[in-house]
Design an enzyme around this catalytic site. Structure first.
Site, short mmCIF file in Angstrom:
data_model
loop_
_atom_site.label_atom_id
_atom_site.label_comp_id
_atom_site.label_asym_id
_atom_site.label_seq_id
_atom_site.Cartn_x
_atom_site.Cartn_y
_atom_site.Cartn_z
N ASP A 78 -2.20 2.32 0.46
CA ASP A 78 -3.41 1.56 0.18
C ASP A 78 -3.04 0.12 -0.20
O ASP A 78 -2.09 -0.11 -0.95
CB ASP A 78 -4.18 2.23 -0.97
CG ASP A 78 -5.50 1.55 -1.23
OD1 ASP A 78 -6.28 1.38 -0.28
OD2 ASP A 78 -5.75 1.19 -2.40
N GLU B 226 -2.83 0.50 5.15
CA GLU B 226 -4.20 0.01 5.01
C GLU B 226 -4.11 -1.51 5.06
O GLU B 226 -3.77 -2.16 4.08
CB GLU B 226 -4.80 0.50 3.69
CG GLU B 226 -6.28 0.13 3.51
CD GLU B 226 -6.48 -1.16 2.76
OE1 GLU B 226 -6.89 -2.15 3.41
OE2 GLU B 226 -6.22 -1.21 1.55
N ASP C 146 -14.78 3.34 1.22
CA ASP C 146 -15.35 2.15 0.58
C ASP C 146 -16.56 1.61 1.34
O ASP C 146 -17.22 0.68 0.86
CB ASP C 146 -14.29 1.04 0.50
CG ASP C 146 -13.32 1.26 -0.65
OD1 ASP C 146 -13.69 1.90 -1.64
OD2 ASP C 146 -12.18 0.77 -0.56
#
Length: 503
Positions: free
Chosen positions: A294, A343, A396
């Site tokens: 991430d 990511e 998200d």
């Protein structure tokens, strides 16, 4: 130098669903029968990847991206029926007040631990002893951290008495003796969690389903990791972050996102051969078949915000030694490649992409981001490349249906025109059309959030970045996942060459 891995060895489809979003369980989904039923559903549809969010213990807000440990499992994901089946827990109540669920789960585990201690069966006793020894490098600090945090009413470790805050040996030894019972119970919680997780992973593997996990680049300030390894972080003398992590103003927030995590002391980490990071990669790769890093861009440069700033607007980019770190990780853990995904969303520079490409780490393509800007938008399907993972949206993002309904009329027209002209769809139905677009992409892996499979609209998103409440609580029901939706998913996976038969 490049590294390769069979992570994208063929076209595959996956579903994004966190463990807490499963049906069943008290208060949240857990590692019980509904998790196995979900694996069966994936296998029947030819879907070979299950992506989750981080599975570490959370703070009170439930965010899996601000955890109490980077290595421990969340005890609230422990399935209590499993404890009953092993003879360590009596019958469970049929109903329970939602506000007391978490406490009830922990009480049940404590009861199970008492029974476990009296159980003379050698199989689990030996496995427990082996687990405690094998994981001691993080488990002892974590168990003591949790016991102390509870003793001090949930206060962050920076607010503990100075001898414990600063880990003075005499104070730690006294605390270990005083809190021995709770420490032992925390270790048992972790043993049970990892037993249940590995059982689920073995079952998924038998069904041809790979588990795809998520590793946040930063760790929470109030965590066992920062308390036990202060030298690895950029902190003040009292243990607070000198500067904090986040991102500048972006798609999600006009004032940026101030996450509040401490930044790393990269000089110390380099001097110690990135030992802290190697341990972190080891623990994550032991849990999953694939791991998403991430906020990968933070390995090239990170947004540094003064700790006293209330928003993320007034920060600066600081270079990080990501190349040296990844070289060490790849060389130490697996010279031929590691099952990693980056990511790479947000403000991505050529330097970030060069770092990702140097190690041949797949990136992410988000279709909800594709229709802003011109034809060179990298998220538009005609710009996709194979070594990527394509999504309709992520945890998200809003659900695709709600996203589409909230577009302006000109924006919706642009989406529809593109899908008609480039994808050949005569009729546009959301979210079905964008799901089909993801499955049709040349990207080797397509991930669909379960909300889009269920065709859910407003009110069903997992997280709204920049907000502090109402997140991480979404759950589905089996009634929503009816036969028609399952058949539609299976057909889309098959028609786009992504079906993987059970192994």
């Amino acid at each position: 130098m490049t590294h390769t891995h069979s992570i994208l060895d063929r076209r595959r489809a996956g579903i994004l669903l966190h463990i807490t979003s499963l049906p069943g369980g008290l208060g949240n989904g857990d590692l019980g029968q509904d998790a196995y039923r979900f694996v069966d559903f994936l296998a029947e549809c030819g879907v070979s990847v299950w992506q989750t969010l981080p599975i570490n213990p959370t703070h009170a807000d439930g965010s899996p991206y601000q955890c109490l440990s980077a290595h421990a499992g969340n005890p609230l994901l422990i399935n209590l029926e499993w404890l009953s089946e092993h003879g360590w827990l009596s019958a469970l109540p049929d109903t329970l007040d939602e506000t007391t669920v978490d406490h009830f789960r922990i009480r049940c585990i404590a009861q199970a631990f008492d029974a476990f201690q009296k159980d003379s069966r050698s199989e689990y006793r030996n496995r427990y002893d082996e687990f405690v020894i094998r994981q001691d490098w993080w488990l002892s600090d974590y168990a003591l951290f949790i016991a102390l945090r509870e003793e001090f009413g949930g206060k962050a470790w920076q607010e503990w008495p100075v001898p414990l805050r600063d880990r003075q040996p005499a104070a730690l030894q006294t605390a270990k003796l005083r809190l021995a019972d709770r420490i032992a119970q925390v270790k048992f919680e972790q043993f049970v969690f990892f037993e249940q997780w590995m059982e689920l992973r073995r079952y998924a593997s038998q069904k041809g389903v790979k588990l795809f996990g998520d590793m946040p680049i930063f760790v929470a300030s109030d965590s066992a990791d920062v308390w036990a390894s202060r030298e690895c972080f950029d902190l003040t003398d009292t243990g607070y972050a000198r500067v904090v992590a986040g991102v500048p103003p972006d798609y999600f927030s006009a004032t940026g996102q101030r996450w509040g995590n401490p930044h790393y002391n990269w000089e110390y980490l380099k001097e110690t051969g990135f030992r802290w990071w190697l341990n972190r990669f080891r623990s994550q790769l032991a849990l999953y078949d694939w791991v998403r890093i991430d906020h990968f861009r933070g390995l090239e440069a990170y947004w540094e915000i003064p700790a006293e700033s209330e928003t993320a607007e007034h920060g600066r980019w600081v270079k990080a030694p990501g190349e040296a770190l990844l070289e060490t990780v790849f060389a130490t853990l697996n010279g031929s490649g590691l099952p990693l995904v980056a990511e790479n969303l947000g403000i991505i520079t050529p330097e970030v992409e060069a770092l990702r490409n140097r190690f041949n780490i797949p990136g992410m393509l988000i279709l909800q981001f594709a229709f802003d800007g011109g034809d060179d938008n990298p998220y538009l399907p005609h710009n996709h490349t194979e070594n990527n993972v394509v999504y309709t949206g992520t945890h998200d993002n809003d659900t695709t249906l709600s996203w589409y309904e909230n577009l302006t009329e000109p924006q919706r027209d642009r989406v529809c025109d593109y899908l008609r002209h480039h994808c050949g769809y005569e009729t546009i139905r959301m979210p079905e059309s964008l799901v089909r677009c993801a499955l049709a992409s040349v990207a080797k892996l397509a991930i669909i959030p379960l909300q889009d499979v269920l065709e859910l609209g407003r009110g069903h998103r997992m997280n709204t970045p920049g907000t502090l409440s109402g997140n991480w609580r979404w759950r589905f029901s089996w009634e929503q996942l009816n036969e028609g939706k399952a058949q539609k998913l299976a057909a889309g996976v098959r028609d786009h060459g992504r079906r993987v038969e059970n192994i």
